[in-house]
Write a protein that holds these residues in place. Sequence first.
Motif, PDB file in Angstrom:
ATOM      1  N   TYR A 371       0.479   4.905  71.519  1.00 41.01           N
ATOM      2  CA  TYR A 371       2.055   5.167  70.672  1.00 41.01           C
ATOM      3  C   TYR A 371       2.977   4.088  70.684  1.00 41.01           C
ATOM      4  O   TYR A 371       3.261   3.976  72.205  1.00 41.01           O
ATOM      5  CB  TYR A 371       2.257   6.870  70.851  1.00 41.01           C
ATOM      6  N   LEU A 377       2.793  10.845  64.699  1.00 42.40           N
ATOM      7  CA  LEU A 377       2.227  11.332  65.703  1.00 42.40           C
ATOM      8  C   LEU A 377       0.912  11.884  64.876  1.00 42.40           C
ATOM      9  O   LEU A 377       0.913  11.927  63.179  1.00 42.40           O
ATOM     10  CB  LEU A 377       2.148  12.657  66.187  1.00 42.40           C
ATOM     11  N   PHE A 396       6.789   9.767  67.654  1.00 41.42           N
ATOM     12  CA  PHE A 396       7.158   9.828  69.006  1.00 41.42           C
ATOM     13  C   PHE A 396       8.058   9.818  69.674  1.00 41.42           C
ATOM     14  O   PHE A 396       8.576   8.387  69.844  1.00 41.42           O
ATOM     15  CB  PHE A 396       5.533   9.076  69.473  1.00 41.42           C
TER      16      PHE A 396
END
Lengths: 550, 270
Positions: A371, A377, A396
């Motif tokens: 990420y 997300l 994130f």
Amino acid sequence: MPVEQNSKYSFTDIYTSTGPTTTPTQSFYRPTEQPPAAAEPLPVSGSIHSPVAGADRLCPCDENTAVCDINCCCDRVCNEEVALFTSCSISAVRSGSKQLCSQDVAQYTLWTTVDGYSELQSSVQKETNYDILCIQAQNRYDGLSHPSPRLPTDSNFDSLFSQFVSFIFGSELSDEVLPAKLQTLTGYQFGDVLATAEQSGQRGMFYLPAPGITADCVNNSPAAFLKDQSSRCSQHVALDGDCSSLRALRMDTYTNIQLFAGKNADAPVVPVDVASVILQSTEGTQTELAVSEGVNLLPVLITTTLCANVVLKVVYVIKYNSAGEVENGSVSLVLGFISEAEVSLQQEFQVMYIQGDVGGRAVHYNGNPGYVVGMPLITEDQDCLQGPHQRSPILFGLDYVSGCTLRLEDITNCSLVSQLILDVLRGPNSPQYVASFGNSPLENVLDWVPVKTNINPTAAQSCNIPLSIHLEIEWTKYGSLVNPQAQIVNIREVIETNRSSLALLSGGTSILPIRGSVAFIPVSAAALPGYRATPSINAKLPFDFFFPFV
Amino acid sequence: MAFYEVYSHPVLVRYRSSVCTKATLFLVVVLCLTYIAPLLVAYRSQGFWIKRNIYEEQPVVRFQYQTLLVAATSLQGDYVAWSTFPHLNNMLGSNLRIPAVSVREEDQNQDGKLDLLTFQLQLPLKADEQVYSVQLLLTFSYQLFRMSTVVMQSLAFVQHSSPVPGAKLFISGDLRLQQRTPLPHWGLYNIYNVSVIDGSSPFASAYDLTNVMRSYQERNLTTVLSSPTPVWTVGRAAGSPFELYAEIRYPLEIIRYPFNKNSEGIESVF
């Protein structure tokens, strides 16, 4: 060697005489080298006058010819007015530099007579400079003077101009170019302005309103090819006149667009189709209208404070091919109401570019593989944790807290209220799984982390109402030390309910704060040094120890 | 009887010892202390050799005659604006208000470098308009020559607002250099010789002050207008323009630079 010769010759009839002739020493600062005359000056310009040198002839405060300047003692036309002077604005006039060893100085002093009038006494004195580094004789013209300027002629004017002109007003670029210049290249390039075909047959620009120097919409800001852009800006609206006439509120402003597929003049024209129209009520609920051919919902003034069918949001999706040509364009709109007579309406504009000639559907990654901080997300339907109503996506790496207040007047059915609040807290279609990497494919089951739920039904006496939702997301750094990738290893949902009675909790006001929060917890173990062989003592001096010798 | 020196000669005294004795050890220790200890002491006390140094220089600054002005004319958020960028002026539409501007740059001490910029602006206002806030952006060309040749384009930004409508804003300040990293001590340093505002861009985002200031503050070398006390004069007469008067001085700057090229950016590992 400088010799002091305070030869003082006063003269009272300074106004009638033409002044004392220059003393021999004055020839010192007369320029021995005359400025070189320009070869062929421009017809209108003559040669530049050389400066006057005699101290008694100079008068900086003499600003009016043939009129006496008040308190200017060196002004030659002041005869009777001198009696009215109170002081001398300039009391000493020097002809040359202060660094000369000796030079003439014209001194002007006022003194008051018995009857109260002023009388002027002027004198020319030789001033001596006792500095050991004074200038005895100056035989070069350019030593203490500005060099004489080169006279502009027909031949050197341009070079002189470019030499001395650096920044000036009016040096801005002229305003033209834009609607995509005709080139041999047929397709657009990144950052090019998209050309449109106007009804008048001219080439126009594809505009996407954006905020400029203020938050107000700049309606004629163009959109750039391949630059995905999303902007919110405010439009000032006064309903009585603007509702049906303001172009920015009308749907056809954004739908009636004919894009040129390429940059050149004979490029085919691509229309922008209406993909969907969503109608938003005054309360905020949205319903999608069936898109029929020629649908055109223009703003209508229903009452004096209600204007319907106003454009609130515009999303363009433009498909292009690898040659840089526009294949097609579509637009989705949200229309709504303005319910105030005068308002700053917030509008949202978005443009996305999608490459059309690649096989399969393009999936947007939120990191590859780990990420990236600030990306949402991924949940199982490749969408973000975002419902329609004012829910923000979980980004994130960003811890987040928000909430709302809830007024609970009378709780009759506690379990129903509890379930309702839980649904509101979790949002519609709350995810069961979260991707552990930013690019996890749906098929790979092991890449998806289940969301563990942990409801704390603490033993309260009466009624359990969820008061907060907290998402704890544990992530670790995965892979090499040089380029670690973020991986989500665990996600936990903690829902807290009330521990005491509600009346006690709200302090009698029956208003309960409800809170939602997200925390990102890094759980990566610190990197450990691993030795393949037994370590040896690395006794080495720093590399710059013997600087500068080695 | 008086003595006098007839003759003199030096005496050499030898102290002998075998290798494994306390005397040998002492000799080795003394040798070490004589040569190594001073080196260590010198190194720990940041060395004999200067690694960072400063110098003083007055920059060669020229006003670039690029200006952007935004003035809020009501408490509801109405504004008028003006710039020297044609694209922006076209975008402003009815909010464009053209002021009268006069600029003078002065070399006060006759050393060939400009010292003072006098900027005067008169903004005409309509009858129902008052000025509550002013944002002014000026761009400069900034050059240093003494060690490395630094050529950059920089800006000065003035922002002032007041709950009371004003007649005049007076600003007197210095255009100061802000260094985040030391400058190189030789060569040409022109990575920031780029426009602060891209005046050729037709996009509204190029003139968004947030974007402009964000990309400007990312630079390691910037200028900032230090004007501690702007003077906001209230009481504008009806029909008279709003006046903005700015005096910006170009002072001497103290510039940090690394003394040798090798130590630049590399920290001690000792």
